[in-house]
Write a protein that holds these residues in place. Sequence first.
Motif, PDB file in Angstrom:
ATOM      1  N   ASP A 151      38.563  31.750  42.350  1.00 39.63           N
ATOM      2  CA  ASP A 151      39.475  32.663  42.949  1.00 39.63           C
ATOM      3  C   ASP A 151      39.169  34.012  43.091  1.00 39.63           C
ATOM      4  O   ASP A 151      39.805  35.005  42.772  1.00 39.63           O
ATOM      5  CB  ASP A 151      40.679  32.578  41.507  1.00 39.63           C
ATOM      6  CG  ASP A 151      39.911  33.001  39.964  1.00 39.63           C
ATOM      7  OD1 ASP A 151      38.692  33.300  40.291  1.00 39.63           O
ATOM      8  OD2 ASP A 151      40.629  33.084  39.276  1.00 39.63           O
ATOM      9  N   ARG A 152      37.967  34.136  43.498  1.00 42.45           N
ATOM     10  CA  ARG A 152      37.336  35.451  43.781  1.00 42.45           C
ATOM     11  C   ARG A 152      36.976  35.622  45.373  1.00 42.45           C
ATOM     12  O   ARG A 152      36.346  34.509  45.871  1.00 42.45           O
ATOM     13  CB  ARG A 152      36.291  35.613  42.923  1.00 42.45           C
ATOM     14  CG  ARG A 152      36.804  36.269  41.460  1.00 42.45           C
ATOM     15  CD  ARG A 152      35.431  36.478  40.664  1.00 42.45           C
ATOM     16  NE  ARG A 152      35.820  36.725  39.308  1.00 42.45           N
ATOM     17  CZ  ARG A 152      36.245  36.019  38.440  1.00 42.45           C
ATOM     18  NH1 ARG A 152      36.197  34.873  38.627  1.00 42.45           N
ATOM     19  NH2 ARG A 152      36.651  36.344  37.326  1.00 42.45           N
ATOM     20  N   ASP A 153      37.071  36.684  46.006  1.00 45.73           N
ATOM     21  CA  ASP A 153      36.482  36.693  47.492  1.00 45.73           C
ATOM     22  C   ASP A 153      35.229  37.291  47.386  1.00 45.73           C
ATOM     23  O   ASP A 153      34.057  36.792  48.107  1.00 45.73           O
ATOM     24  CB  ASP A 153      37.548  37.851  48.223  1.00 45.73           C
ATOM     25  CG  ASP A 153      38.698  36.925  48.517  1.00 45.73           C
ATOM     26  OD1 ASP A 153      38.568  35.939  48.660  1.00 45.73           O
ATOM     27  OD2 ASP A 153      39.690  37.808  48.780  1.00 45.73           O
ATOM     28  N   THR A 157      33.833  42.480  41.944  1.00 48.40           N
ATOM     29  CA  THR A 157      35.258  43.552  41.996  1.00 48.40           C
ATOM     30  C   THR A 157      36.088  42.804  43.139  1.00 48.40           C
ATOM     31  O   THR A 157      35.546  42.017  43.694  1.00 48.40           O
ATOM     32  CB  THR A 157      35.089  45.084  42.457  1.00 48.40           C
ATOM     33  OG1 THR A 157      34.567  45.219  43.391  1.00 48.40           O
ATOM     34  CG2 THR A 157      34.104  45.568  41.004  1.00 48.40           C
ATOM     35  N   GLN A 158      37.120  43.498  43.373  1.00 47.19           N
ATOM     36  CA  GLN A 158      38.040  43.166  44.341  1.00 47.19           C
ATOM     37  C   GLN A 158      37.536  43.571  45.694  1.00 47.19           C
ATOM     38  O   GLN A 158      38.134  42.738  46.977  1.00 47.19           O
ATOM     39  CB  GLN A 158      39.378  43.611  44.201  1.00 47.19           C
ATOM     40  CG  GLN A 158      40.199  42.752  42.982  1.00 47.19           C
ATOM     41  CD  GLN A 158      41.724  43.309  43.037  1.00 47.19           C
ATOM     42  OE1 GLN A 158      42.169  44.111  43.639  1.00 47.19           O
ATOM     43  NE2 GLN A 158      42.311  42.558  42.000  1.00 47.19           N
ATOM     44  N   GLY A 159      36.659  44.410  45.913  1.00 49.87           N
ATOM     45  CA  GLY A 159      36.238  44.851  47.019  1.00 49.87           C
ATOM     46  C   GLY A 159      34.682  44.468  47.372  1.00 49.87           C
ATOM     47  O   GLY A 159      33.963  44.297  46.106  1.00 49.87           O
TER      48      GLY A 159
END
Length: 213
Positions: A151-153, A157-159
Amino acid sequence: MLKLYGFSKVNAGARGRTRDLRVLWALEEMQLPFELVGMDHPAHGLSTEAYRQLSPFEQIPSIDDDGVVLSESAAILVYLAKKSGRLIPGDPAGEAQVMRWCFAAMNSVEPPLLSLLVLDWTADGSCGKHRKFLVGWANRVLTNLERWFADRDFVATQGFSIADILMAHVLSGIKDEGLIARYPAVASYRDRCLARPAWKRTIAAYCARVEAG
């Protein structure tokens, strides 16, 4: 100005895979000016006392940033990110996650993958037991990464961060497509990072400049 010591000539098998690409990619993402000092590996350009003052293990990359001398690609990326304030969060918790995954890329993920690559380069066909062990080690690491990317790109972190540069470059060293095909989330992550315009510019410029020797 920042000086980056990278390859101008390297053996054909390593061309396009060398670790100066990690720093070149980061500098392109950060849009930081630098001077590239090309080193000729086949001509033993790294095996001089002058270069050992920059890189004790006679390796690429290294930098000299107005007297701040560093080798080791991960250390260089951390230094550049903290200096520029780019590709690393400004808060301690976010920075800690990026640091965590920089270490993970270098110390947990790269060792089995690099060991397998080196074995396949050098083996004479009598190392089946050793290869089986390394494949098992690689599968264990990739299985855990597959869970992490459910569930991570991006890895930390998100960026996008310097941890992604290190992790994606490590994963790009997998030449056994059958191995990584078992881990679609990992493969998708790798391809997503390598699709970034900054990486495409970096690898294109590298291939145009660096000779195979």
